[in-house]
Design a protein around this motif. Structure first.
Motif, short mmCIF file in Angstrom:
data_model
loop_
_atom_site.label_atom_id
_atom_site.label_comp_id
_atom_site.label_asym_id
_atom_site.label_seq_id
_atom_site.Cartn_x
_atom_site.Cartn_y
_atom_site.Cartn_z
N PRO A 99 91.12 29.15 1.73
CA PRO A 99 89.96 29.24 2.62
C PRO A 99 88.92 28.20 2.20
CG PRO A 99 90.04 31.12 1.09
CD PRO A 99 91.34 30.38 0.93
N ASP A 103 82.72 28.79 2.49
CA ASP A 103 82.73 28.91 3.97
C ASP A 103 82.12 27.66 4.62
OD1 ASP A 103 83.77 30.60 5.91
OD2 ASP A 103 81.80 31.45 6.42
N VAL A 107 86.20 30.01 9.13
CA VAL A 107 87.58 30.46 9.35
C VAL A 107 87.96 30.25 10.82
CG1 VAL A 107 89.13 32.47 9.34
CG2 VAL A 107 87.46 32.18 7.50
N MET A 111 91.17 27.99 12.02
CA MET A 111 92.30 28.75 12.59
C MET A 111 92.55 28.31 14.04
SD MET A 111 93.56 30.51 10.17
CE MET A 111 94.86 31.29 11.15
N ILE A 128 98.48 31.47 6.77
CA ILE A 128 97.37 31.38 5.82
C ILE A 128 97.89 31.55 4.40
CG2 ILE A 128 95.55 32.10 7.42
CD1 ILE A 128 96.00 34.98 6.60
N PHE A 131 94.41 34.27 1.20
CA PHE A 131 93.39 34.95 2.00
C PHE A 131 93.23 36.40 1.55
CE2 PHE A 131 92.94 31.32 4.39
CZ PHE A 131 92.30 31.46 5.60
N LEU A 135 88.93 37.85 4.79
CA LEU A 135 89.32 36.58 5.39
C LEU A 135 90.46 36.78 6.40
CD1 LEU A 135 89.07 34.37 2.20
CD2 LEU A 135 87.74 34.03 4.29
N ARG A 138 88.98 37.96 9.62
CA ARG A 138 88.40 36.87 10.41
C ARG A 138 89.47 36.01 11.06
NH1 ARG A 138 83.95 33.89 6.85
NH2 ARG A 138 83.80 32.64 8.75
N ALA A 139 90.57 35.77 10.33
CA ALA A 139 91.67 34.98 10.89
C ALA A 139 92.28 35.68 12.09
CB ALA A 139 92.72 34.70 9.82
#
Length: 267
Positions: A99, A103, A107, A111, A128, A131, A135, A138-139
């Motif tokens: 990741p 940040d 993400v 992605m 991924i 993660f 995370l 969020r993905a």
């Protein structure tokens, strides 16, 4: 699970060493090869794959996007550069390697860029690596769980990562285990040695069979023909409940890969 259960890892292998490892593995029957932009071996692997004579359609090639290439402006151009090095028009799987530190790139941004690469036919599947649960959430929100072919995480008898693995499974994301042999440390474990003796197997075969039994894909690496062949035979080893319980008891949350400035806040 579309990701092959058994593949060849190439971390830390470069130049003639990685060429020899890949060619030997392919001779022995391996068909899945795992690399990454940061390994600096994609070009050597591309050469090995081309010289092997194995048809592209029979191979499953995974690469990973490095953190400096995560922005929407850089991700697809960097993947195209990887394809050129690998001497192929597409890879089978492209992962976000880590990741974005702090940040810096959201993400959602990388992605969606990765999904765009899939739509363009540069990669058959996306996924991924490293993660955590937040995370992964969020993905999934960014592209949908059905788009995420795997989360490749450090997972060994000493770091069983049960919370993350269980969450991923519950949300339909298959797990790929890396560092499954714990940098070779787990090969010296007495409990593993006892199970190996019981089954007339090697400690590596026992550990790989354990991970496979739990439904994880594995990508062990080796430069030795005997070990490459032996590791492959782990797929034929069936452990019993007593064996699985003995290995479950070895968990001590011992993480070996946690680069400063790169690793997320682990679960």
């Amino acid at each position: 699970m579309t990701v092959p259960a058994f593949g060849l890892g190439t971390f830390r292998l470069k130049d003639d060493v990685v060429i020899a490892s890949v060619k030997t593995a392919l001779e022995l029957g391996y068909r899945a090869i795992d690399t990454a932009q940061i390994y600096d071996n994609e070009a050597a692997i591309g050469q090995a794959l081309e010289e092997s004579g194995v048809a592209r359609r029979d191979l499953y090639i995974t690469t990973k996007i490095w953190t400096e290439n995560l922005s929407k402006e850089k991700l697809i151009p960097s993947l195209k550069a990887s394809l050129q090095k690998l001497r192929t028009d597409y890879v089978d799987l492209t992962l976000i390697h880590w990741p974005s530190p702090g940040d810096a790139v959201a993400v959602e941004e990388y992605m969606q860029a990765l999904l765009e690469a899939k739509k363009e036919g540069l990669t058959r599947e996306i996924g991924i690596s490293n993660f955590t649960i937040p995370l992964m959430e969020r993905a999934i929100a960014a592209v949908g769980a059905e788009q995420i072919a795997t989360n490749q995480i450090e997972l060994s008898p000493y770091l069983q990562n049960k919370k993350v693995a269980a969450w991923a499974k519950a949300h339909g994301i298959p797990v790929t285990s890396y560092m499954t042999l714990a940098y070779g440390k787990a090969l010296e474990d007495e409990a593993i040695a006892r199970i190996a003796a019981k089954h007339h197997a090697t400690p590596a075969q026992v550990i790989l069979a354990w991970a496979l039994a739990l439904g994880y894909a594995v990508i062990p690496s080796s430069t030795k023909r005997a070990n490459l062949q032996s590791n492959l035979q782990a797929q034929q080893l069936t452990l019993d409940e007593e064996d699985m319980n003995a290995i479950a008891a070895l968990d001590r949350n011992e993480r070996l890969v946690s680069p400063e400035g790169l690793a997320p806040q682990w679960d």
